[in-house]
Design an enzyme around this catalytic site. Structure first.
Site, PDB file in Angstrom:
ATOM      1  N   HIS A 163     -18.449  51.672 -18.208  1.00 38.17           N
ATOM      2  CA  HIS A 163     -18.409  50.571 -17.034  1.00 38.17           C
ATOM      3  C   HIS A 163     -19.290  50.868 -16.152  1.00 38.17           C
ATOM      4  O   HIS A 163     -20.027  51.888 -15.680  1.00 38.17           O
ATOM      5  CB  HIS A 163     -17.017  50.589 -16.573  1.00 38.17           C
ATOM      6  CG  HIS A 163     -16.641  52.261 -15.777  1.00 38.17           C
ATOM      7  ND1 HIS A 163     -17.194  52.371 -14.717  1.00 38.17           N
ATOM      8  CD2 HIS A 163     -15.908  53.146 -16.099  1.00 38.17           C
ATOM      9  CE1 HIS A 163     -16.854  53.750 -14.183  1.00 38.17           C
ATOM     10  NE2 HIS A 163     -16.208  54.315 -15.177  1.00 38.17           N
ATOM     11  N   ASP A 285      -1.917  63.030 -27.742  1.00 35.95           N
ATOM     12  CA  ASP A 285      -2.567  64.535 -27.849  1.00 35.95           C
ATOM     13  C   ASP A 285      -1.514  65.642 -27.039  1.00 35.95           C
ATOM     14  O   ASP A 285      -1.823  65.208 -25.738  1.00 35.95           O
ATOM     15  CB  ASP A 285      -3.821  65.058 -27.720  1.00 35.95           C
ATOM     16  CG  ASP A 285      -4.183  66.183 -28.325  1.00 35.95           C
ATOM     17  OD1 ASP A 285      -4.163  67.322 -27.574  1.00 35.95           O
ATOM     18  OD2 ASP A 285      -4.698  66.517 -29.566  1.00 35.95           O
ATOM     19  N   SER A 300     -14.408  58.670 -18.112  1.00 36.33           N
ATOM     20  CA  SER A 300     -14.970  57.430 -18.545  1.00 36.33           C
ATOM     21  C   SER A 300     -16.254  57.731 -19.244  1.00 36.33           C
ATOM     22  O   SER A 300     -17.176  58.313 -19.001  1.00 36.33           O
ATOM     23  CB  SER A 300     -15.014  56.609 -17.374  1.00 36.33           C
ATOM     24  OG  SER A 300     -16.047  57.240 -16.287  1.00 36.33           O
TER      25      SER A 300
END
Length: 337
Positions: A163, A285, A300
């Site tokens: 992003h 997880d 990210s």
């Protein structure tokens, strides 16, 4: 989810090695230095921008006493200086260069809260240097920690974040180059409902490459000539048409420098999403949930894999559910640079 020091909102610091089994096709490390490689390791970004932001005001000592022209003119922290007397300002040095000129009057064009305005200002002569000053502290760079998504050794490129880096108004910040270093994660703040967590990291001295663009699909750049891929994992890409609802994995670093595989579920696929939110993912997880609470700032760019192929990268977390977040399709990233 680029993590920095308190700029976005986090400016100087802050992202996510052992391979899980369970329906996942194992990957193998490659010894040669060509091809497409999996990221998942942290990176420190030191980027030059084309914007000059006021971060503070300071006094100027003159022959007649102490004053601050910037304060008297009404400048505030957070203002972005765009022009002085019509001359474009893209770096901090431009300010002194322009006010040193023989103009009789000076006018600053700035952006504040998304609106442009013009403010007259009267520079003063500093006693020690005899140069004209306006008493403003500015920054023209971004520093922060993020995650590398992939290394394209064949074309000497890297991709990260998934992003763009944006300002407080969510506008993409234009960059004018910069260096991307290897990073190290030394702590984590767990995410809870309503409050995103964050990875805390620092820069290492070794260089990954030179940043070239900051665009809607992440930060991309050219790979350093001496970058060594011998310890990385070679990987194939898969387009959106190959993605299925169900089990997948993210490859991320939540401590130190080595990435680790964590199980997730892909719960939604949206190939044509205009905001590049092509997946909704859920962390399954238990180890990762224990460490981070889910997706946190700094993760990210962490690669998403399914059936042993790279399908995308983590981009955002749901504020009210840190176990869920968005991902971008790898096709979007590879076509960006």
């Amino acid at each position: 989810m680029f993590y920095g020091k308190k700029v976005f909102k986090a400016f100087l610091l802050f992202l996510t090695a052992v391979i899980c089994t369970m329906m996942f096709v194992p990957l193998t490390a490659a010894a040669d230095n060509s091809g497409f490689y999996l990221g998942g390791f942290p990176a420190g970004f030191m980027l030059s921008t084309t914007r000059v932001e006021v971060v503070g005001l300071c006094e100027v000592i003159t022959e007649d006493g102490i004053c601050c022209p910037a304060r008297d003119a009404g400048l505030k922290a957070g203002d972005v200086i765009e022009k002085i007397n019509g001359e474009t300002v893209t770096k901090s040095a431009d300010i002194n260069d322009i006010i040193a000129k023989d103009y009789k009057k000076f006018e600053i064009t700035l952006k504040r809260n998304g609106e442009s305005r013009k403010i007259p200002i009267r520079p003063v002569k500093e006693r020690s240097s005899e140069g004209k000053r306006i008493g403003v502290l500015v920054k023209d760079s971004i520093n922060g920690i993020g995650t590398v998504t992939y290394i394209d050794k064949t074309n000497n490129k890297f991709a990260s974040l998934g992003h763009p880096i944006t300002d407080t108004e969510n506008s993409i910040i234009k960059i004018n180059g910069g260096t991307v270093f290897n990073g190290i994660i030394y702590d984590v703040k767990k995410g809870v409902r309503g409050t995103p967590g964050e990875l805390k990291g620092a820069f290492e001295s070794s260089v990954i490459g030179e940043a070239k663009i900051n665009c809607p699909c992440g930060v991309f750049g050219s790979l350093a000539k001496n970058f060594n891929c011998s310890k990385l994992i070679k990987v194939e890409k898969a387009g959106m048409d190959e993605v299925d609802i169900g089990t997948a994995y993210i490859y991320s670093t939540v401590y130190g420098t080595e990435a680790k595989m964590y199980k997730i579920s892909i719960v939604k696929v949206d190939k044509g999403n205009k905001d590049n939110r092509n997946f909704v993912i859920k962390i399954e997880d238990k180890e990762l949930l224990e460490k981070t609470g889910g997706i946190v700032q700094g993760m990210s760019g962490s690669p998403i894999l399914q059936n042993g192929k790279l399908i995308g990268a983590v981009t955002h977390v749901f504020i009210n559910d840190p176990t869920r977040g968005y991902g971008i399709g790898i096709d979007k990233m590879t076509s960006s640079y």
